[in-house]
Structure formats: structure tokens, C-alpha cells
Scaffold this motif. Structure first.
Motif: not given
Length: 370
Positions: A29-32, A87-88, A93-95, A176-179
Motif C-alpha cells: 500500500c505504501v509503494a502504491m 527497499m519497499l 518480493m521477499h514475501a 540489503w537495507l530491506h534485510a
């Protein structure tokens, strides 16, 4: 986005469990919001800072009969907004990989809790390393960095980058920040957090440092080399979890790991210690992006050498632990074989004793009659 995990529990809104279960939907939602901002003139200038690559420079070339314009990019403070947006994207993609690939395999294999967390970690990193290795290799081939190693230091400072290279570094820093928030979202064990924080910190420091110091060409070559070795390790670990007898991948990885460290040190010393040290453009100029001074070169080489030494130390400890566990397993097997044979011998002696001294033996009948 359809990423929410199915669960029978309904935790309170905005509680820790609610955020963990629905973090991918929240981030989507934030990315949207940023994407919708492109649709309106009032917010488009603000949204563009997060979505598109900044600091475009158009260079005209006289190749051929007509002039052609080539777009290049340099770095700046606005890149922080772009890194935040991607990062968002990395969290989303991780999920997706976790729910639609790894969780399905986990349910089929019925891994233990320890193997479950390691399988998820290796699965996520394998996907990232494979993507980054392929993308980085294509950039190296298109820019002819491998066929012309002198270009790693020739013409420094390399303030201008093609779009693919700059976007590659933006995505690397974003991943790497998303980690960091993923440690919370994935409920990482407390004993595993320090180990993961160390390698996340090392990636961020080295990539961001090379990006700021305009050592992006050397960094790209070293990342592609490092990602290939790490990809082999995590793929080998995934294969090992499916069948513990398949350990050939670890042996190949061990050889390539040592070669990778040697190549990393060789390229670093060649580029920074010799190439930049003998370059004509010496001096410190923040405006021009020139950091070619003795202190910076020594700091860069020291950081690379210390990191490689740390990785070799961890590697040696890992190999010693594996050999120790293998030796213990072999010792247990040797102890079990004699004990089994001894028990069979005792059982056979017991049967013979009954036959020789039992109630039906001649000696027993004689003792009974007397």
C-alpha cells in the motif's frame, strides 16, 4: 497484492502479530501511494524522486554520420529516496518468494525448526544471488570491463555511470537495507541476529563506500565474483537439506571460496594499490568526485583485506566444525558395530548355555536323579 498469509487467528489491529502477518500488504500500500503520485501533476515531481533514477546527464557522441545522445548518471543525496522505494519493492518480493515458493516446499518436506529457518534463508539468498550475478555479468559484458581490466582504474574518477550500472547499485543497497526490517518480520531467533547483522553491515558499508568513492567498476566486478561463490554455497545447502548424502557442492564451494578471496585481494591491490596510485589525476576534490589520495587508498585496501581475513577465519572455523562433526559421526558408527556384534555373541553363548546346562541336558537329569 494477495500476499497475506492464511491464518485462523485474528490478532488485534496494529499489534506486533498483525504487522508481521500483514507486513507485505502494508508495504504494498505504501509503494502504491508513490505510484499513484505519478498520475497527478501536483505530486508527480515528488513521486518521481522515489521511483526513477536521478541525476541524468546527457552526453553527445559523434559516432557515425549523426550525433547521438547517451544518458549517463552520477550519484547524489536524492538517491536515498530511490533506495527507500526499492527497499519497499524488495520487501514485497521477499514475501512473494516466501509464501508462493519456500513455504510450499517446507510443507512438503516437513523440516525441523532449525532446518526451516536455514532453508528459508538460503532460499531467499539463492534467488537474490542468482538474479544479481546474472544482471551484474550482463553489465560487465556490455561495458567490456572483463576484456579491458585497465578500465577499472583508467579515467578515474568514474563519476558517470550508464543507467544499468546505477540502477544495479540502487537495487543492491535497497535489498540489503530491506534485510534489516526482515529480521523483525521473519521473527529471526535472537542467537541468529548478530550473525546476520554482521554480514548485512559489511555489504552495506562496502557497496555504499564504493558507490560514494566512485569505485563502482571495481565494486561491480568483486560483487559478481562474490555472488557466484555465495550462490553455489546456498544452492549446495538447499540440496543438502533435501538429501543429506549430497555434499559434493560444499567441496566445490570450498575450493572456489579460497580462489575468490585470492582474486578479490589481487584485483583490489592491482586497482587501488597500483592503478590509482600511478594515475595522473591525484588529489582530493569533493566537487569532481576525486578521492585518489593515499589515506583513502590505504583505508579502502585495509577494509577489503580485513573483510577477506574475517571471511577466511569464518570459513576455517566452518570447515573445522564440519570435520569435527564428521569424525564424531564416524566414531559413533565404529562403536555401534562392535557393540552389536558383542550382543549377538552373548546371545549365542546364552543359547548354548541353556542347551548345555538346561533342564533337558544329560547333566541336569543326572543332578536331578541324585
Amino acid at each position: 497484492m494477495g500476499i497475506r498469509k492464511k491464518t485462523n487467528k485474528n490478532p488485534p489491529v496494529l499489534s506486533h502479530e498483525f504487522v508481521i502477518q500483514n507486513h507485505a500488504d502494508i508495504v504494498s500500500c505504501v509503494a502504491m501511494v508513490f505510484l499513484l503520485g505519478l498520475m497527478f501533476e501536483v505530486t508527480s515531481k515528488f513521486a518521481v524522486l522515489f521511483i526513477t533514477v536521478q541525476y541524468n546527464v546527457t552526453i553527445s557522441t559523434n559516432e557515425g554520420p549523426e550525433e547521438t545522445a547517451v544518458n549517463h548518471f552520477h550519484h547524489g543525496i536524492k538517491d536515498l529516496a530511490t533506495i527507500f522505494f526499492y527497499m519497499l519493492v524488495a520487501i514485497i518480493m521477499h514475501a512473494i518468494i516466501q509464501e508462493y515458493v519456500l513455504d510450499k516446499i517446507n510443507r512438503k518436506k516437513h523440516f525441523s525448526k532449525t532446518k526451516h529457518s536455514k532453508f528459508n534463508e538460503s532460499g531467499q539468498l539463492s534467488a537474490f544471488y542468482l538474479f544479481s550475478f546474472g544482471w551484474g555479468t550482463s553489465i560487465l559484458l556490455s561495458e567490456n570491463f572483463l576484456s579491458n581490466p585497465v578500465s577499472l582504474w583508467e579515467g578515474y574518477p568514474h563519476t558517470l555511470m550508464p543507467f544499468q550500472m546505477k540502477f544495479y547499485f540502487i537495487c543492491q543497497l535497497g535489498y540489503w537495507l530491506h534485510a534489516l526490517p526482515e529480521l523483525y518480520f521473519q521473527k529471526t531467533k535472537k542467537e541468529d541476529i548478530p550473525r546476520q547483522l554482521v554480514y548485512i553491515f559489511l555489504y552495506l558499508v562496502h557497496i555504499a563506500g564504493a558507490y560514494i568513492l566512485n569505485l563502482n567498476r571495481l565494486c561491480l566486478v568483486l560483487l559478481v565474483l562474490h555472488y557466484f561463490v555465495e550462490l553455489l554455497f546456498h544452492v549446495s545447502r538447499l540440496v543438502y537439506f533435501s538429501n543429506e548424502n549430497r555434499q559434493m557442492g560444499f567441496t566445490i564451494w570450498a575450493v572456489l571460496f579460497v580462489l575468490g578471496r585470492l582474486l578479490t585481494l589481487s584485483l583490489s591491490v592491482l586497482t587501488v594499490g597500483f592503478g590509482l596510485a600511478t594515475a595522473e589525476n591525484q588529489g582530493f576534490d569533493l566537487t569532481a568526485g576525486n578521492f585518489n589520495i593515499l589515506f583513502v587508498r590505504i583505508t579502502v585496501l585495509a577494509a577489503i583485506c580485513l573483510t577477506q581475513a574475517f571471511m577466511m577465519w569464518k570459513f576455517i572455523n566452518f570447515q573445522l566444525r564440519r570435520w569435527r562433526e564428521h569424525a564424531q559421526a564416524q566414531t559413533l558408527k565404529k562403536k555401534q558395530v562392535p557393540s552389536k556384534s558383542k550382543s549377538k555373541k552373548d546371545k549365542a553363548n546364552g543359547v548354548n548355555g541353556v542347551n548345555s546346562h538346561g533342564a533337558d541336558s544329560p547333566r541336569a537329569r543326572k543332578e536331578k536323579s541324585s
